[in-house]
Design a protein around this motif. Structure first.
Motif, PDB file in Angstrom:
ATOM      1  N   PRO A 114       1.279  -0.958  -8.093  1.00 60.93           N
ATOM      2  CA  PRO A 114       1.685  -1.832  -6.980  1.00 60.93           C
ATOM      3  C   PRO A 114       2.248  -0.973  -5.849  1.00 60.93           C
ATOM      4  O   PRO A 114       3.060  -0.087  -6.107  1.00 60.93           O
ATOM      5  CB  PRO A 114       2.787  -2.709  -7.578  1.00 60.93           C
ATOM      6  CG  PRO A 114       3.059  -2.205  -8.950  1.00 60.93           C
ATOM      7  CD  PRO A 114       2.207  -1.024  -9.241  1.00 60.93           C
ATOM      8  N   VAL A 115       1.799  -1.185  -4.637  1.00 60.62           N
ATOM      9  CA  VAL A 115       2.289  -0.424  -3.491  1.00 60.62           C
ATOM     10  C   VAL A 115       3.609  -1.050  -3.040  1.00 60.62           C
ATOM     11  O   VAL A 115       3.655  -2.240  -2.704  1.00 60.62           O
ATOM     12  CB  VAL A 115       1.265  -0.429  -2.341  1.00 60.62           C
ATOM     13  CG1 VAL A 115       1.837   0.277  -1.109  1.00 60.62           C
ATOM     14  CG2 VAL A 115      -0.026   0.246  -2.794  1.00 60.62           C
ATOM     15  N   GLU A 116       4.668  -0.263  -3.072  1.00 59.79           N
ATOM     16  CA  GLU A 116       5.992  -0.795  -2.727  1.00 59.79           C
ATOM     17  C   GLU A 116       6.363  -0.482  -1.279  1.00 59.79           C
ATOM     18  O   GLU A 116       7.003  -1.281  -0.602  1.00 59.79           O
ATOM     19  CB  GLU A 116       7.067  -0.195  -3.655  1.00 59.79           C
ATOM     20  CG  GLU A 116       6.782  -0.312  -5.159  1.00 59.79           C
ATOM     21  CD  GLU A 116       6.901  -1.736  -5.670  1.00 59.79           C
ATOM     22  OE1 GLU A 116       7.255  -2.642  -4.863  1.00 59.79           O
ATOM     23  OE2 GLU A 116       6.623  -1.969  -6.863  1.00 59.79           O
ATOM     24  N   ASN A 117       5.970   0.705  -0.819  1.00 64.04           N
ATOM     25  CA  ASN A 117       6.349   1.150   0.523  1.00 64.04           C
ATOM     26  C   ASN A 117       5.659   0.304   1.595  1.00 64.04           C
ATOM     27  O   ASN A 117       4.432   0.219   1.629  1.00 64.04           O
ATOM     28  CB  ASN A 117       5.953   2.630   0.661  1.00 64.04           C
ATOM     29  CG  ASN A 117       6.318   3.190   2.021  1.00 64.04           C
ATOM     30  OD1 ASN A 117       5.740   2.782   3.021  1.00 64.04           O
ATOM     31  ND2 ASN A 117       7.270   4.103   2.049  1.00 64.04           N
ATOM     32  N   PRO A 118       6.465  -0.354   2.484  1.00 67.59           N
ATOM     33  CA  PRO A 118       5.859  -1.259   3.483  1.00 67.59           C
ATOM     34  C   PRO A 118       4.843  -0.565   4.386  1.00 67.59           C
ATOM     35  O   PRO A 118       3.806  -1.153   4.715  1.00 67.59           O
ATOM     36  CB  PRO A 118       7.066  -1.759   4.288  1.00 67.59           C
ATOM     37  CG  PRO A 118       8.248  -1.546   3.406  1.00 67.59           C
ATOM     38  CD  PRO A 118       7.938  -0.362   2.557  1.00 67.59           C
ATOM     39  N   ASP A 119       5.108   0.697   4.775  1.00 68.59           N
ATOM     40  CA  ASP A 119       4.171   1.399   5.650  1.00 68.59           C
ATOM     41  C   ASP A 119       2.843   1.665   4.943  1.00 68.59           C
ATOM     42  O   ASP A 119       1.771   1.532   5.533  1.00 68.59           O
ATOM     43  CB  ASP A 119       4.779   2.721   6.144  1.00 68.59           C
ATOM     44  CG  ASP A 119       5.925   2.483   7.118  1.00 68.59           C
ATOM     45  OD1 ASP A 119       5.936   1.402   7.752  1.00 68.59           O
ATOM     46  OD2 ASP A 119       6.812   3.339   7.220  1.00 68.59           O
ATOM     47  N   GLU A 120       2.928   2.046   3.675  1.00 67.92           N
ATOM     48  CA  GLU A 120       1.691   2.269   2.915  1.00 67.92           C
ATOM     49  C   GLU A 120       0.938   0.945   2.745  1.00 67.92           C
ATOM     50  O   GLU A 120      -0.284   0.885   2.859  1.00 67.92           O
ATOM     51  CB  GLU A 120       1.998   2.886   1.546  1.00 67.92           C
ATOM     52  CG  GLU A 120       0.707   3.299   0.818  1.00 67.92           C
ATOM     53  CD  GLU A 120       0.913   3.725  -0.629  1.00 67.92           C
ATOM     54  OE1 GLU A 120       2.064   3.889  -1.068  1.00 67.92           O
ATOM     55  OE2 GLU A 120      -0.107   3.874  -1.327  1.00 67.92           O
ATOM     56  N   LYS A 121       1.687  -0.132   2.523  1.00 70.65           N
ATOM     57  CA  LYS A 121       1.074  -1.458   2.409  1.00 70.65           C
ATOM     58  C   LYS A 121       0.296  -1.799   3.675  1.00 70.65           C
ATOM     59  O   LYS A 121      -0.857  -2.258   3.614  1.00 70.65           O
ATOM     60  CB  LYS A 121       2.177  -2.514   2.240  1.00 70.65           C
ATOM     61  CG  LYS A 121       2.276  -3.119   0.878  1.00 70.65           C
ATOM     62  CD  LYS A 121       3.229  -4.332   0.978  1.00 70.65           C
ATOM     63  CE  LYS A 121       3.662  -4.795  -0.371  1.00 70.65           C
ATOM     64  NZ  LYS A 121       4.578  -5.950  -0.283  1.00 70.65           N
ATOM     65  N   ILE A 122       0.927  -1.562   4.819  1.00 66.00           N
ATOM     66  CA  ILE A 122       0.299  -1.898   6.099  1.00 66.00           C
ATOM     67  C   ILE A 122      -0.975  -1.073   6.302  1.00 66.00           C
ATOM     68  O   ILE A 122      -2.016  -1.600   6.693  1.00 66.00           O
ATOM     69  CB  ILE A 122       1.311  -1.683   7.250  1.00 66.00           C
ATOM     70  CG1 ILE A 122       2.441  -2.713   7.137  1.00 66.00           C
ATOM     71  CG2 ILE A 122       0.615  -1.803   8.616  1.00 66.00           C
ATOM     72  CD1 ILE A 122       3.682  -2.397   7.968  1.00 66.00           C
ATOM     73  N   THR A 123      -0.884   0.237   5.991  1.00 68.43           N
ATOM     74  CA  THR A 123      -2.060   1.106   6.117  1.00 68.43           C
ATOM     75  C   THR A 123      -3.198   0.591   5.232  1.00 68.43           C
ATOM     76  O   THR A 123      -4.358   0.530   5.644  1.00 68.43           O
ATOM     77  CB  THR A 123      -1.703   2.549   5.699  1.00 68.43           C
ATOM     78  OG1 THR A 123      -0.584   2.971   6.476  1.00 68.43           O
ATOM     79  CG2 THR A 123      -2.866   3.491   5.922  1.00 68.43           C
ATOM     80  N   LYS A 124      -2.863   0.187   4.023  1.00 69.83           N
ATOM     81  CA  LYS A 124      -3.886  -0.292   3.091  1.00 69.83           C
ATOM     82  C   LYS A 124      -4.489  -1.610   3.598  1.00 69.83           C
ATOM     83  O   LYS A 124      -5.703  -1.799   3.569  1.00 69.83           O
ATOM     84  CB  LYS A 124      -3.276  -0.505   1.699  1.00 69.83           C
ATOM     85  CG  LYS A 124      -2.772   0.773   1.019  1.00 69.83           C
ATOM     86  CD  LYS A 124      -3.884   1.482   0.270  1.00 69.83           C
ATOM     87  CE  LYS A 124      -3.364   2.541  -0.688  1.00 69.83           C
ATOM     88  NZ  LYS A 124      -2.965   3.807  -0.024  1.00 69.83           N
ATOM     89  N   LEU A 125      -3.646  -2.523   4.057  1.00 69.63           N
ATOM     90  CA  LEU A 125      -4.147  -3.827   4.512  1.00 69.63           C
ATOM     91  C   LEU A 125      -5.008  -3.670   5.765  1.00 69.63           C
ATOM     92  O   LEU A 125      -6.020  -4.363   5.927  1.00 69.63           O
ATOM     93  CB  LEU A 125      -2.969  -4.781   4.771  1.00 69.63           C
ATOM     94  CG  LEU A 125      -2.227  -5.210   3.487  1.00 69.63           C
ATOM     95  CD1 LEU A 125      -0.934  -5.924   3.843  1.00 69.63           C
ATOM     96  CD2 LEU A 125      -3.110  -6.108   2.614  1.00 69.63           C
ATOM     97  N   LYS A 126      -4.621  -2.745   6.612  1.00 70.90           N
ATOM     98  CA  LYS A 126      -5.452  -2.425   7.771  1.00 70.90           C
ATOM     99  C   LYS A 126      -6.844  -1.984   7.303  1.00 70.90           C
ATOM    100  O   LYS A 126      -7.868  -2.319   7.912  1.00 70.90           O
ATOM    101  CB  LYS A 126      -4.782  -1.314   8.597  1.00 70.90           C
ATOM    102  CG  LYS A 126      -5.557  -0.915   9.840  1.00 70.90           C
ATOM    103  CD  LYS A 126      -4.845   0.185  10.624  1.00 70.90           C
ATOM    104  CE  LYS A 126      -5.735   0.687  11.768  1.00 70.90           C
ATOM    105  NZ  LYS A 126      -5.108   1.813  12.492  1.00 70.90           N
ATOM    106  N   GLY A 127      -6.870  -1.249   6.191  1.00 73.69           N
ATOM    107  CA  GLY A 127      -8.150  -0.777   5.634  1.00 73.69           C
ATOM    108  C   GLY A 127      -9.100  -1.908   5.306  1.00 73.69           C
ATOM    109  O   GLY A 127     -10.324  -1.773   5.447  1.00 73.69           O
ATOM    110  N   LEU A 128      -8.568  -3.037   4.852  1.00 74.38           N
ATOM    111  CA  LEU A 128      -9.429  -4.183   4.520  1.00 74.38           C
ATOM    112  C   LEU A 128     -10.057  -4.777   5.780  1.00 74.38           C
ATOM    113  O   LEU A 128     -11.271  -4.978   5.860  1.00 74.38           O
ATOM    114  CB  LEU A 128      -8.617  -5.248   3.776  1.00 74.38           C
ATOM    115  CG  LEU A 128      -9.300  -6.609   3.576  1.00 74.38           C
ATOM    116  CD1 LEU A 128     -10.632  -6.464   2.827  1.00 74.38           C
ATOM    117  CD2 LEU A 128      -8.406  -7.576   2.820  1.00 74.38           C
ATOM    118  N   ILE A 129      -9.217  -5.061   6.771  1.00 79.74           N
ATOM    119  CA  ILE A 129      -9.722  -5.648   8.024  1.00 79.74           C
ATOM    120  C   ILE A 129     -10.747  -4.712   8.666  1.00 79.74           C
ATOM    121  O   ILE A 129     -11.818  -5.131   9.113  1.00 79.74           O
ATOM    122  CB  ILE A 129      -8.552  -5.911   9.005  1.00 79.74           C
ATOM    123  CG1 ILE A 129      -7.573  -6.945   8.426  1.00 79.74           C
ATOM    124  CG2 ILE A 129      -9.075  -6.345  10.380  1.00 79.74           C
ATOM    125  CD1 ILE A 129      -7.984  -8.386   8.519  1.00 79.74           C
TER     126      ILE A 129
END
Lengths: 217, 217
Positions: A114-129
């Motif tokens: 599970p990705v906990e770090n908010p910045d890493e989360k944002i980078t990953k979610l950007k990857g989907l879009i």
């Protein structure tokens, strides 16, 4: 980083000529798709949940509501199997037995991080879009902290996997080829249709290039 | 025969407005598809295998090589989950968070019954060919006893299941509707293309009606 993703658990025992284990081959199948089926066990019951996925480097990423059953079970460290399947054609043979399917599939085994770090989360979610509609992320209403909190992002290291691929015409028994029975392949493909604007969208707004250009596979 | 397939294990906890449990609703989703993903556990590892399925009455049927891992595990009485998913559209919202997917999916839980009786096996296998291409079974080279023996047929009674369906435009935050961001749905559908005849087929043989008429969904 090892190139081969073959392990005893991912080695095809039957129809082994259809198996592939190199990263490039596995990634080729993964990069052609948007949706996977995730298998896991909750309270002794296997469950298979369909969800979007995307690949970033040597990781396969999925996301979901932090409150969902799948996220809860996977985030707790459960063993999982992520399967991606493209059905490319129905193979019609001269006997029922030799009917088959042209397909490309990948099975990735592992446990999610599970990705906990908010910045890493944002980078990953950007990857989907950006995987589906390159350029769209920058045009969207900016995300809120609460939205990032409510979204769980789970990452699978792609270390143990196999691809399985069938292509080509039907393979009939030699003595059946002369029979007057139509045989061949009916191709299947998932294709995007004409975009339907949101009913609340300004009627004069043009469909942007990143939507027009959207393709799958 | 109960109409509702709802049990504690198939009840949607979140987004419950998307859940459906009546037989007619579940069968509607099942009858629109040809391929499922079967989840089961082998040696502690969840596995998800893509395979063809078809519905006959209140049963969901799959088949496979008697030598395959999936068949071996399921025939031994393992708990399973059969998931069928149709992706109908990509839902593009004004914020990343509200992007979504229009889909219809069904999850069937249960254990498989391996069909042992050769006549029942043949009837079931005929059901697969006739579901895809009505009229084709009678035109094929007759099956052999050995082929029936080599093919395992597994039946799931549809007793515990749920359907999950999302349709319609993006649902954005009220204050976001006025933003100058394109929003809407990009429809997706799996469609058959032009049949490719087997290279060893007589060039003068016409594509039969049951192939021309082939549709999915």
């Amino acid at each position: 980083m090892q190139r081969s993703l073959k392990t005893p658990r991912t080695t095809l025992k039957r129809t082994h000529e259809r198996g592939a284990y190199e990263r490039e081959e596995v990634y080729g199948v993964l990069d052609a798709g948007l949706f996977c089926h995730v298998g896991y066990v909750d309270d002794g019951q296997p469950l298979v949940t369909p969800t979007a996925y995307w690949r970033l480097g040597d990781e396969l990423v999925i996301h979901g509501s932090s409150a969902s059953r799948m996220v809860r079970v996977l985030a707790a460290g459960a063993a999982a199997c992520v399967t991606v399947t493209h059905v490319d054609g129905l193979v019609m043979a001269r006997s029922a037995f030799h009917h088959s399917v042209n397909f490309r599939s990948v099975m990735v085994l592992g446990k999610a991080r599970p990705v906990e770090n908010p910045d890493e989360k944002i980078t990953k979610l950007k990857g989907l879009i950006e995987r589906i509609t390159p350029g769209r992320w920058a045009l969207l209403r900016p995300h809120t902290e609460q939205e990032i909190k409510a979204t769980a992002v789970l990452v699978f290291a792609i270390d143990e996997a196999s691809a399985k691929i069938r292509t080509g015409p039907p393979i009939d028994d030699e003595e059946d080829y002369g029979l007057p029975i139509w045989a061949g392949v009916v191709p299947l493909a998932q294709r995007p249709g004409t975009p339907t604007p949101c009913p609340r969208l300004d009627r004069d707004m043009a469909v942007p290039d990143h939507i027009v250009a959207l393709t799958i596979d």
